[in-house]
Design an enzyme around this catalytic site. Sequence first.
Site, PDB file in Angstrom:
ATOM      1  N   ASP A  73      33.288  46.919  27.876  1.00  0.00           N
ATOM      2  CA  ASP A  73      31.867  46.732  27.569  1.00  0.00           C
ATOM      3  C   ASP A  73      31.244  45.887  28.680  1.00  0.00           C
ATOM      4  O   ASP A  73      31.931  45.077  29.321  1.00  0.00           O
ATOM      5  CB  ASP A  73      31.674  46.043  26.220  1.00  0.00           C
ATOM      6  CG  ASP A  73      30.211  46.036  25.802  1.00  0.00           C
ATOM      7  OD1 ASP A  73      29.675  47.116  25.501  1.00  0.00           O
ATOM      8  OD2 ASP A  73      29.597  44.954  25.794  1.00  0.00           O
ATOM      9  N   GLU A 105      27.408  43.743  29.969  1.00  0.00           N
ATOM     10  CA  GLU A 105      26.034  43.291  29.744  1.00  0.00           C
ATOM     11  C   GLU A 105      25.321  43.339  31.085  1.00  0.00           C
ATOM     12  O   GLU A 105      25.933  43.130  32.137  1.00  0.00           O
ATOM     13  CB  GLU A 105      26.003  41.877  29.163  1.00  0.00           C
ATOM     14  CG  GLU A 105      26.671  41.739  27.798  1.00  0.00           C
ATOM     15  CD  GLU A 105      26.039  42.579  26.705  1.00  0.00           C
ATOM     16  OE1 GLU A 105      24.826  42.882  26.828  1.00  0.00           O
ATOM     17  OE2 GLU A 105      26.743  42.944  25.758  1.00  0.00           O
ATOM     18  N   HIS A 115      21.544  39.134  25.239  1.00  0.00           N
ATOM     19  CA  HIS A 115      22.882  38.576  25.474  1.00  0.00           C
ATOM     20  C   HIS A 115      22.915  37.068  25.680  1.00  0.00           C
ATOM     21  O   HIS A 115      24.000  36.467  25.693  1.00  0.00           O
ATOM     22  CB  HIS A 115      23.574  39.274  26.648  1.00  0.00           C
ATOM     23  CG  HIS A 115      22.745  39.378  27.895  1.00  0.00           C
ATOM     24  ND1 HIS A 115      22.257  38.293  28.584  1.00  0.00           N
ATOM     25  CD2 HIS A 115      22.344  40.475  28.595  1.00  0.00           C
ATOM     26  CE1 HIS A 115      21.601  38.701  29.650  1.00  0.00           C
ATOM     27  NE2 HIS A 115      21.621  40.028  29.678  1.00  0.00           N
ATOM     28  N   HIS A 174      24.722  39.831  21.839  1.00  0.00           N
ATOM     29  CA  HIS A 174      25.661  40.750  22.465  1.00  0.00           C
ATOM     30  C   HIS A 174      26.521  39.967  23.459  1.00  0.00           C
ATOM     31  O   HIS A 174      26.023  39.091  24.165  1.00  0.00           O
ATOM     32  CB  HIS A 174      24.918  41.860  23.210  1.00  0.00           C
ATOM     33  CG  HIS A 174      24.268  42.843  22.305  1.00  0.00           C
ATOM     34  ND1 HIS A 174      24.372  44.213  22.493  1.00  0.00           N
ATOM     35  CD2 HIS A 174      23.498  42.679  21.197  1.00  0.00           C
ATOM     36  CE1 HIS A 174      23.696  44.837  21.534  1.00  0.00           C
ATOM     37  NE2 HIS A 174      23.146  43.919  20.750  1.00  0.00           N
ATOM     38  N   ASP A 209      32.133  42.302  22.021  1.00  0.00           N
ATOM     39  CA  ASP A 209      31.814  43.688  21.688  1.00  0.00           C
ATOM     40  C   ASP A 209      33.004  44.609  21.973  1.00  0.00           C
ATOM     41  O   ASP A 209      33.239  45.580  21.244  1.00  0.00           O
ATOM     42  CB  ASP A 209      30.588  44.156  22.473  1.00  0.00           C
ATOM     43  CG  ASP A 209      29.302  43.544  21.939  1.00  0.00           C
ATOM     44  OD1 ASP A 209      29.379  42.767  20.971  1.00  0.00           O
ATOM     45  OD2 ASP A 209      28.225  43.838  22.491  1.00  0.00           O
TER      46      ASP A 209
END
Length: 229
Positions: free
Chosen positions: A7, A9, A57, A150, A155
């Site tokens: 994952d 960001e 985030h 997030h 995640d």
Amino acid sequence: MREIVLDTETTGFDPVTGDRLVEIGCIELENHIQTGRNFHRYLNPEREVPDAAFRIHGLSTAFLADKPKFAAIMDEFLEFVADSPLVIHNAEFDMKFINYELEKNGRKAIPFQRAIDTVKMARTKFPGSPASLDALCKRFNIDNSNRTLHGALLDAQLLADVYMELLGGRQTGLVLAAETASSSDLNFAKRTTAGNRPIREPRPHVATDDELAAHKSFIGKLKDAIWLQ
């Protein structure tokens, strides 16, 4: 079988228009089980973090200012993922950013065919239902109460659990059966030959005197019994 749940960001939606990675999180799976090995880095995007991205985030420009640039962690990242399949929620988005950075730094893009997109898996399995990570955590009763913002590593950990459920869930019964084997089962397992064939106790096959007498009496009542021919 090794897989990497991944994952990221970012500062926005498109690296072509100037958005950049700010965080990468990877979880290693062996046979769909988390091994405990992970790769997690915050990255300096070399630009301001927009308020809209910060609200998602929580990674500010000031926080990221002293973090390494992608080029500094690129080799370590590539070594960790190696040639393993990448399990990603909405794979097109994350692969777009990662491959942009790789190609910008003179490396080959990761083939998109290596990505396993859990959004597509969820929409195939549950057509018409929400396919966000939060929605899938709720569907599978996965605790995501810590996900107030997030975060790439958090995640990825949640996605690893979701991915396992999308595949059908852990067969815990098999694990428990192995862990709770009785002593008699273990003793039986030890009584094996080198070829792993169990040694069975011989069974008696010879009829007793009483059984022979009963049989003789029975056939004496039959007409033209085959045993007497």
